[in-house]
Design a protein around this motif. Structure first.
Motif, short mmCIF file in Angstrom:
data_model
loop_
_atom_site.label_atom_id
_atom_site.label_comp_id
_atom_site.label_asym_id
_atom_site.label_seq_id
_atom_site.Cartn_x
_atom_site.Cartn_y
_atom_site.Cartn_z
N ASP A 477 0.93 -1.14 -0.05
CA ASP A 477 0.04 0.03 0.11
C ASP A 477 0.86 1.35 0.06
O ASP A 477 2.00 1.44 0.50
CB ASP A 477 -0.85 0.00 1.21
N GLN A 478 0.36 2.40 -0.52
CA GLN A 478 1.10 3.71 -0.51
C GLN A 478 0.95 4.24 0.77
O GLN A 478 -0.27 4.30 1.45
CB GLN A 478 0.71 4.60 -1.99
N THR A 488 -3.18 5.02 -2.64
CA THR A 488 -3.69 3.63 -3.23
C THR A 488 -3.44 2.43 -2.27
O THR A 488 -2.32 2.10 -1.85
CB THR A 488 -3.25 3.09 -4.58
N ARG A 489 -4.57 1.87 -1.65
CA ARG A 489 -4.55 0.75 -0.81
C ARG A 489 -4.79 -0.61 -1.65
O ARG A 489 -5.87 -1.09 -1.48
CB ARG A 489 -5.59 0.95 0.17
N SER A 490 -3.55 -0.92 -2.40
CA SER A 490 -4.02 -2.16 -3.13
C SER A 490 -4.08 -3.59 -2.57
O SER A 490 -4.69 -4.37 -3.26
CB SER A 490 -2.57 -2.17 -4.05
N SER A 491 -3.56 -3.38 -1.62
CA SER A 491 -3.86 -4.81 -0.79
C SER A 491 -5.17 -5.05 -0.19
O SER A 491 -5.63 -6.32 0.00
CB SER A 491 -2.96 -4.69 0.51
N VAL A 493 -7.71 -5.20 -2.11
CA VAL A 493 -8.43 -6.09 -3.09
C VAL A 493 -8.57 -7.50 -2.48
O VAL A 493 -9.75 -8.20 -2.47
CB VAL A 493 -7.85 -6.17 -4.52
#
Length: 608
Positions: A477-478, A488-491, A493
């Protein structure tokens, strides 16, 4: 979260060899002459002269860094302009020990560079530097420019502007508004000599000699002295990381609630481990706040006590078994059921195919007995080798400890690492098809992540279903200080998909038996206000019981000055309905410099 130590060591190794690869490549004219530092810094986060050679930029040396992979010195113009958006300081990267001294008046010729700590893939902001410098000393022994005082009045209440949608959400090209946004304010001081005074510690000293303070003493203050992270829109603007330019042996060893009294002064830096950082040339004195570790209430004879505790990559070689045992016996008052997260296999990080963890678990059980606790029994399921994430070779998993004098485990054959546990109806009641069992372990949501462990317990004739979880971490995550805003919290998903499966499994029990006692607990790796928690809760199938606590006590983890929830115990309506339960986030680790885990354990007491 990954353990801070393992993530940090890996990143430090990379940082030492990747500084050249972490710069922003910009094409610019070849050379610019007659500039001052505020011209080099400009009014945005990136220099208008990035990629250009600048000549004879004047200033006073305010500090030097003579260690690590980022050696150099900070240069500040003693004659500032009248624009608050332009910093008057800059870091000069020499790569070797700088030959200048504090107080030297120098001119610098070199190339302006935008260095991204950790590399561009992190989404971090960049640090404006002058690289490959030629330094000419004009005079020595000059007064260093007076530090800019950072305090509650100077730091704006709003954290950051929204990024430019035309630039993928980046704030880099936006004109700084230091009177409106905290991150803009800190950026406008990049490289300058700054000062804080009488600041409260909000994250304890870590193994890398750094801590976090707040310059806003009343901002989301928790009962024990930290700063609560209560929403994505309330990032705690007064947080600032403190490091030191001096010997690490002299760095204060602080806990949350302690105070750095007097003044702490040094240049404003930016790094990948939290963003804006005061790198202290002069540190204040530490005043203890007297923080003590908490002890929960002992369960009564008719109460079932259920706990979750992340023991941080515990393996037989660790020296923390006695301390963990003492915490379970004394601080947690020997819960009847303990869900343990991050139990490693019998040889820890050695990646030789070993998956069994009986040596690890039994060593902890023996330590608990030695500490005066009960002789716990245990259940778990060994993972498939190297398929559950965590430290490579460690094969972390969840483990149930239970006190057989107080509670029994219903053993039902059929559970293994790849077989999904189900729910059946027997005599009008819900039963697991296997106990222990794993929840939908072949689902892609669990790729390189821990699979939930489900077990069926009986306490005083009442069945209790417990689902032990360790959802995927926030790694990748950023950060809150990223150039992309909002970060962006990509984790999320994968974690959202996992939460949906946990909720669906709990619902499958309740569909068979509406009044079933169901508990889903563990390291959920997400906040109590997050969408992950909302998905776990579903349409009322579960409820995160930490929400029963006063707001100032809702935290299990302390990260970069923000106290936050990662560990949760969620309960079904039958447990919640009568409000005949007690919840406790037992603060024994997250606030202390000598923590044995970075997580605080959680305890639920109720009458089934």
């Amino acid at each position: 979260m990954p353990s801070r130590s393992s993530a940090r060591l890996a990143a430090l190794t990379v940082a030492a060899v990747c500084s050249a690869a972490s710069t922003v490549a910009l094409t610019s004219p070849a050379q610019a002459d007659g500039l001052r530092i505020h011209d080099v810094q400009g009014t945005t986060r990136t220099s208008p002269y990035a990629g250009q050679k600048v000549t004879d930029v004047p200033g006073i040396v305010t500090a030097t860094r003579t260690y690590g992979s980022s050696r150099g010195f900070w240069l500040q113009d003693p004659t500032p302009d009248d624009n608050p958006a332009t910093s008057e300081g800059v870091f000069v990267f020499t790569s070797s020990t700088p030959k200048v001294a504090v107080g030297d008046s120098v001119t610098v010729t070199g190339t302006v560079s935008e260095y991204v700590p950790g590399g561009a893939s992190t989404g971090n902001q960049s640090l404006t530097e002058i690289t490959k410098p030629t330094v000419t000393t004009v005079s020595t022994g000059n007064a260093v420019p007076a530090p800019v005082v950072i305090d509650a009045k100077s730091v704006p209440a709003a954290y950051t502007p929204a990024g430019d949608t035309a630039a993928s959400g980046s704030v880099n090209a936006l004109t700084l508004e230091p009177k409106k946004y905290a991150l803009d304010y800190y950026e406008s001081l990049e490289g300058m000599n700054v000062q804080v005074a009488d600041t409260r510690v909000v994250t304890a000293t870590d193994p890398y000699s750094e801590l976090w303070v707040t310059v806003k003493p009343h901002e989301n203050r928790t009962r024990r002295g930290g700063s609560l992270y209560a929403s994505y829109d309330d990032q705690n603007t007064g947080r600032l990381q403190i490091q030191s330019l001096g010997a690490t042996a002299d760095f204060p060893v602080a806990n949350v609630g302690d105070t750095l009294t007097g003044t702490t002064t040094g240049p404003m830096d930016y790094n990948q481990y939290g963003g804006y950082t005061l790198v202290a040339s002069s540190l204040g004195m530490l005043k203890s706040g007297g923080l003590q570790r908490e002890t929960t209430q002992k369960q009564s004879r008719g109460e079932l006590a259920v706990a979750t505790y992340n023991v941080e990559n515990l393996d037989p070689s660790d020296a923390t078994f006695d301390a963990h045992a003492a915490a379970i016996v004394n601080n947690l008052q020997s819960p009847d059921i303990v869900s343990l997260e991050e139990i490693q296999d019998n040889n820890g990080a050695t990646d030789d195919g070993t998956v069994a963890a009986d040596v690890t678990v039994n060593k902890l059980i023996d330590a608990i007995v030695a500490a005066g606790g009960p002789k716990y029994d245990w259940r778990s399921i060994d993972p498939v080798n190297d398929q559950d994430g965590g430290e490579p070779g460690g094969n972390i998993r969840q483990v149930f400890l239970f006190n057989p004098e107080r509670v029994s485990f219903v053993d039902r054959a059929g559970g293994d690492s790849t077989t999904a546990v189900g729910v059946t109806k027997v005599h009008g009641k819900a039963q697991l098809t296997a106990s222990p069992g794993r929840v939908d372990p072949s689902n892609s949501a669990w790729t390189s992540s821990r699979k939930p462990l489900a077990g069926e317990f009986v306490f005083r004739g009442k069945t209790v279903f417990v689902i032990a979880n360790h959802l995927n971490s926030k790694g990748g995550d950023q950060g809150l200080t990223a150039q992309y805003q909002p970060p962006t919290r990509s984790s999320e998903v994968q974690r959202h998909a996992q939460a949906a499966l946990v909720n669906a499994f709990a619902k499958s029990i309740l569909d068979v038996q509406k009044n079933a006692n169901v508990i889903a607990l563990g390291d959920m790796n997400d906040f109590d206000f997050s969408d992950t928690t909302k998905i776990l809760q579903g349409d009322g199938e579960l409820w995160s019981a930490i929400q029963s606590l006063p707001r100032s006590e809702r935290y299990t983890y302390d990260y970069q000055g923000n106290q936050q929830v990662l560990d949760q115990i969620l309960i079904s309506p039958a447990i919640r309905r009568g409000c005949d339960f007690e919840y406790d986030s037992v603060h024994i680790n997250s606030e202390f410099h000598d923590q044995i885990s970075d997580h605080d354990p959680q305890v639920l007491r109720f009458r089934p």
